[in-house]
Design an enzyme around this catalytic site. Structure first.
Site, PDB file in Angstrom:
ATOM      1  N   HIS A 267     -22.855 -30.101 -65.273  1.00 22.32           N
ATOM      2  CA  HIS A 267     -24.037 -30.671 -64.646  1.00 22.32           C
ATOM      3  C   HIS A 267     -23.674 -32.009 -64.023  1.00 22.32           C
ATOM      4  CE1 HIS A 267     -28.202 -31.718 -63.961  1.00 22.32           C
ATOM      5  NE2 HIS A 267     -27.956 -32.904 -64.498  1.00 22.32           N
TER       6      HIS A 267
ATOM      7  N   GLY B 201     -24.574  -9.525 -30.128  1.00 17.04           N
ATOM      8  CA  GLY B 201     -24.200  -9.105 -31.478  1.00 17.04           C
ATOM      9  C   GLY B 201     -24.513 -10.175 -32.516  1.00 17.04           C
TER      10      GLY B 201
ATOM     11  N   GLY C  59     -23.741 -10.079 -35.659  1.00 16.52           N
ATOM     12  CA  GLY C  59     -22.900  -9.830 -36.833  1.00 16.52           C
ATOM     13  C   GLY C  59     -22.304 -11.153 -37.294  1.00 16.52           C
TER      14      GLY C  59
ATOM     15  N   VAL D 257     -19.464  -7.733 -30.558  1.00 16.35           N
ATOM     16  CA  VAL D 257     -20.098  -6.471 -30.970  1.00 16.35           C
ATOM     17  C   VAL D 257     -19.227  -5.672 -31.944  1.00 16.35           C
ATOM     18  CG1 VAL D 257     -21.497  -6.272 -28.880  1.00 16.35           C
ATOM     19  CG2 VAL D 257     -19.192  -5.296 -28.922  1.00 16.35           C
ATOM     20  N   GLY D 258     -18.289  -6.334 -32.565  1.00 16.78           N
ATOM     21  CA  GLY D 258     -17.467  -5.656 -33.570  1.00 16.78           C
ATOM     22  C   GLY D 258     -16.012  -5.565 -33.156  1.00 16.78           C
TER      23      GLY D 258
ATOM     24  N   GLU E 244     -29.344  -8.800 -30.166  1.00 16.74           N
ATOM     25  CA  GLU E 244     -28.895  -7.822 -31.159  1.00 16.74           C
ATOM     26  C   GLU E 244     -29.678  -6.524 -30.986  1.00 16.74           C
ATOM     27  OE1 GLU E 244     -26.559  -7.317 -33.747  1.00 16.74           O
ATOM     28  OE2 GLU E 244     -27.608  -5.392 -33.689  1.00 16.74           O
TER      29      GLU E 244
ATOM     30  N   LYS F 109     -13.299 -21.450 -38.715  1.00 21.79           N
ATOM     31  CA  LYS F 109     -13.764 -22.391 -39.754  1.00 21.79           C
ATOM     32  C   LYS F 109     -13.477 -23.835 -39.350  1.00 21.79           C
ATOM     33  CE  LYS F 109     -15.030 -19.188 -40.868  1.00 21.79           C
ATOM     34  NZ  LYS F 109     -14.873 -17.748 -40.551  1.00 21.79           N
TER      35      LYS F 109
END
Ligand code: FAD
Ligand code: AMP
Length: 478
Positions: free
Chosen positions: A451, A188, A190, A277-278, A211, A58
């Site tokens: 709002h 991958g 994912g 790939v995981g 993928e 992140k």
């Protein structure tokens, strides 16, 4: 005599450290064992998540997004920012500092809560004894009334793409590139592949994601996945579905990948290749053959709905057991187990664990997808609201995506909230809270939302379920 604890936790990731802190809070004498050494060569707490997972990824996603915005998003606001450059080592350094602060913070929390940290490798022996092999190779055995196994997971390696230092890397290596690769391959599509691919694409890399599956993000609601693929492709991510990697060859500073797609065998050369790939559970040398705890052929430790293994007093949580490989799932299991050990009746709602992909826009969902509900024969009403109609999103020039609320056609109970758009991860949490309390779409529609906020898109999507949205034309009017 070996030291005896009420609770010994093996692993200090978000599952293990949270379990240890909660157990200590509840007055249990608790130790936590961790062996992972960080960049400075010292034991670093926090597991995959804090060291090489959620947090560093992140940090890089946020840095790269700022760069991307400066390049492409500022102009529309009338801001001219010519000659914006990226200093990759500085970006990586900032990420490392955040990791250092957070992992160090876990040590402080351990001290504050009275958790004993045992540095080294933990192994469960028979009769709930735990062997700890220290970093100096010395072993000691501690006794425990309860043991919590929280050994986590590691990236899967595949024979067609063995890792080659600095060129073919796993997710950990992809957090430490020293420069922006010109041509980046990702195996991958994912969560991890898309997030790390996005980081480097925003900084200028030409990114190709290979993928094997024909379907993009099969776990997501189809409408969200379709929109996601469209947006990421527009951003320049070349996602090639139905493309299976069969080999790779490193030549000097580049790697040539062989893959098959509907047209046959092809090759493409990259400067760096990320294998995403995981992940698979880590249970190597964790369980003595006579400890009684069983795992399946892939290494997942067998547990029941309360994370109890087949041995009374031994529990397993997080990535090393069934279920979503997510930090918040691991942590909540940790809390549940600590509280059950303390005699509370804690349980966890596995149906309401939010999933998030931190691309921009983010994709996030909780509950069931429209296709899963239809397959179960549940009649549903669906309300959607596009961010293009949100005043707040327009003000922020961030209008891609939509909110989708799915409710039971008979009871109006909300069964799923699916979002692609700005702050989707935070917005979906509102849906999760509502669903935990069995909210109907009408209830959500009756709430007062501030709002102008992005949250209003959730409000409007809930209203749209019964044809009452105000700021878009309703598909059905009531
Ligand atoms: P881990 O975090 O893997 O921790 C296990 C710990 O146990 C490790 O520190 C390991 O060293 C230690 N250990 C293992 N065996 C032993 C032993 N025998 N003795 C002593 N210590 C041992 N999840 C999210 O929810 N959100 C995200 O945004 C997110 N982003 C991610 C990004 C990346 C790049 C990656 C790789 C993962 C990400 N995840 C994310 C997943 C998340 O990191 C994991 O789900 C989470 O860390 C699992 O927690 P855990 O405690 O089960 O295991
Ligand atoms: P996840 O498990 O969500 O991190 O996703 C990993 C992805 O990698 C899955 O969608 C797999 O289909 C994909 N994958 C696994 N092996 C290969 C391969 N050899 N070539 C291309 N994609 C692969």
């Amino acid at each position: 005599m070996s030291e005896k604890f009420d609770v010994v936790v093996i692993g200090a990731g978000p599952g293990g450290y949270v379990a240890a802190i909660r157990a200590a809070q509840l007055g249990l004498k608790t130790a936590c064992i961790e062996r992972y050494k960080g960049k400075e060569g010292k034991v670093s707490l926090g597991g995959t998540c804090l060291n090489v997972g959620c947090i560093p990824s992140k940090a890089l996603l946020d840095s790269s997004y700022k760069f991307h915005e400066a390049h492409e998003g500022f102009k529309v606001h009338g801001i001219d920012a010519p000659n914006v450059t990226i200093d990759v080592p500085a970006m990586i350094g900032r990420k490392d500092q955040i990791v250092k602060n957070l992992t160090g913070g876990i040590g402080t929390l351990f001290k504050a809560n009275g958790v004993t940290l045992l540095e080294g490798h933990g192994k469960l022996l028979a009769n709930k004894q735990v062997e700890v092999t220290g970093l100096d190779g010395q072993t000691q055995v501690v006794e425990a009334t309860n043991v919590i196994l929280a050994s986590g997971s590691r990236p899967i390696e595949i024979p067609p793409a063995p890792l080659v230092e600095g060129i073919v890397v796993d997710s950990t290596g992809a957090l430490d590139f020293t420069e922006v690769p010109k041509r980046l391959g990702v195996i991958g599509a994912g969560v991890i592949g898309l997030e790390l691919g996005s980081v480097w694409a925003r900084l200028g890399a030409e990114v190709t994601v290979l993928e094997a599956l024909d379907k993009f993000l099969p776990a997501a609601d189809e409408q969200i996945a379709k929109e996601g693929l469209k947006i990421l492709t527009k951003q320049g991510l070349n996602v090639r579905l139905g493309t299976r990697v069969t080999g790779s060859e490193v030549n000097g500073n580049e790697v040539t990948v062989t893959f098959t797609d509907s047209t046959g065998e092809q090759k493409q050369t990259f400067d760096k290749l990320i294998v995403a790939v995981g992940r698979r559970p880590v249970t190597t040398d964790l369980l003595a053959s006579d400890c009684g705890v069983e795992s399946d052929e892939r290494g997942y430790i067998y547990v029941d709905d309360y994370c109890a293994t087949s041995v009374p007093g031994v529990y397993a949580i997080g990535d090393c057991v069934r279920g979503l490989m997510l930090a918040h799932k691991a942590s909540e299991e940790g809390v549940m187990v600590a509280e059950r050990i303390a005699g509370h009746k804690a349980q966890m709602n596995y149906d309401l664990i939010p999933s998030v992909i931190y691309t921009h826009p983010e994709m996030a969902w909780v509950g069931k997808t429209e296709q899963a509900l239809k397959a179960e024969g549940v009649e549903v009403n669906v309300g959607t609201f596009p961010f293009a109609a949100s005043g707040r999103a327009m003000a922020a020039n961030d209008t891609a995506g939509l909110v989708k609320v799915i409710a039971d056609a008979k009871t109006d109970r909300v069964l799923g909230v699916h979002i692609i758009g700005p702050s989707a991860a935070d917005l979906v949490q509102q849906g999760a809270i509502a669903m935990e309390f069995g909210t109907s779409a009408e209830d959500l529609g009756m709430m007062v939302f501030s709002h102008p906020t992005l949250s209003e898109a959730l409000h409007e999507a809930a209203l749209a379920v019964n044809g009452h949205a105000i700021h878009i034309a309703n598909r059905k009017k009531r």
